[in-house]
Design an enzyme around this catalytic site. Structure first.
Site: not given
Length: 320
Positions: A133, A235
């Site tokens: 991230k 997702k």
């Protein structure tokens, strides 16, 4: 003869989980279990705070309405993405559409001290793909950490996720600290900038491939082959029904793009279903499912090899 149960649940999270500047203390969600004769199918409905359009309470209302309709013989699916996904998974299990075979490999999510990460990643068996991230700290620091990992481990490939955190200037500051010789081993960088045009420009200027994630859920998004765009990250909890997930995967593959099935921090039950969906729809592509360690427990179906305690269905709160 049709029957159904709905369960509500809440799992404590590790202390350090922050989503869109909000600390996530618990993961809240619902399960639906459908039965038709001897057959049974489960689905998870767990809207992700800060990312899903719907709240947990709204999803619960929509799910209970849909289940009652299904018990009356109706076959449609709800509109809310998380409810549509969970309901369609339960139906796909019930009818045998969702294969049992699963891809339990996961690109490990890298957090913590970079020196420790180097040791851990160097010991990874097989294909070395990991996720980092970026955009949570200074862009320069992110660039230095990514460069360190790629320099220390010559066969490592990184997937990076910025969640649209950067201005074009910040994105360029990041790239400045990544050796141009290593940039080809950045598999992709998800949504580096706040706008798609800025992200496209970043890819052209730096040679770092990008991936679309949030963009897939915007009304004006269309699948196109574009310079610098290598992948789409899907997702399902945020996308909708299994059919919609399949359509997006097929559209990506038709353009030669990599499609990656990715977690929205589902419980172990939802993650095991995502592992099956990944094996079915994106065989050979490592899914992004390394989120179970953020939780303090598993539920109903354990993830293979996890040491976390696993709650049984009779330990959950039943709503129906």
């Amino acid at each position: 003869m049709r029957s159904a149960q709905v369960y509500r649940w809440q799992i404590p999270m590790d202390a350090g989980v922050v989503l869109r500047d909000r600390r996530l203390k618990t993961r809240d969600g619902l399960y639906v279990c459908l039965r038709d004769g001897e057959r049974e199918g489960w689905g998870e409905i767990s809207p992700l705070p800060g990312f899903s359009q719907e709240t947990w309470e709204e999803a619960q209302t929509a799910l209970l309405t849909w289940v009652n309709d299904w018990l009356q013989g109706n076959e449609g699916l709800p509109e809310m993405p998380s409810v549509a996904f969970g309901a369609s998974c339960a139906l796909a299990e019930l009818t045998g559409v969702l294969p049992e075979a699963a891809d339990y490999r996961a690109a490990p999510l890298c957090t913590g001290d970079p020196d420790d990460l180097v040791l851990r990643l160097a010991d990874m068996p097989g294909e070395k793909i990991a996720k980092v991230k970026v955009g949570l700290y200074e862009a320069v620091r992110d660039g230095m950490v990514v460069n360190l990992l790629l320099e220390a481990i010559p066969d490592l490939h990184l997937r990076l996720d910025a969640n649209r955190a950067w201005t074009p200037l910040k994105a360029q500051q990041f790239a400045k600290y990544v050796n141009p010789d290593y940039r080809a081993r950045i598999a992709f960088l998800e949504e580096p900038c706040k706008t798609r045009d800025d992200s496209r420009a970043f890819a052209r200027e730096t040679g770092i491939a990008i991936a679309w994630d949030e963009s897939l859920r915007e009304a004006d998004f269309t699948f196109e082959a574009e310079e610098g765009v290598r992948a789409v990250v899907i997702k399902p909890t945020l996308t909708g029904s299994l059919d919609k997930v399949r359509e997006q995967v097929a559209a990506a593959h038709a353009l030669g793009l990599t499609a990656v099935i990715s977690s929205s921090i589902e419980s172990s039950l939802g993650l095991t279903q995502l592992a099956r969906i990944a094996a079915w729809l994106t065989p050979g592509t490592l899914p992004g499912l390394d989120t179970l360690h953020l939780m303090q427990a598993q539920q109903v179906r354990p993830w293979p090899g996890s040491a976390l305690p696993c709650l049984k269905r009779d330990e959950l709160e039943r709503l129906l």
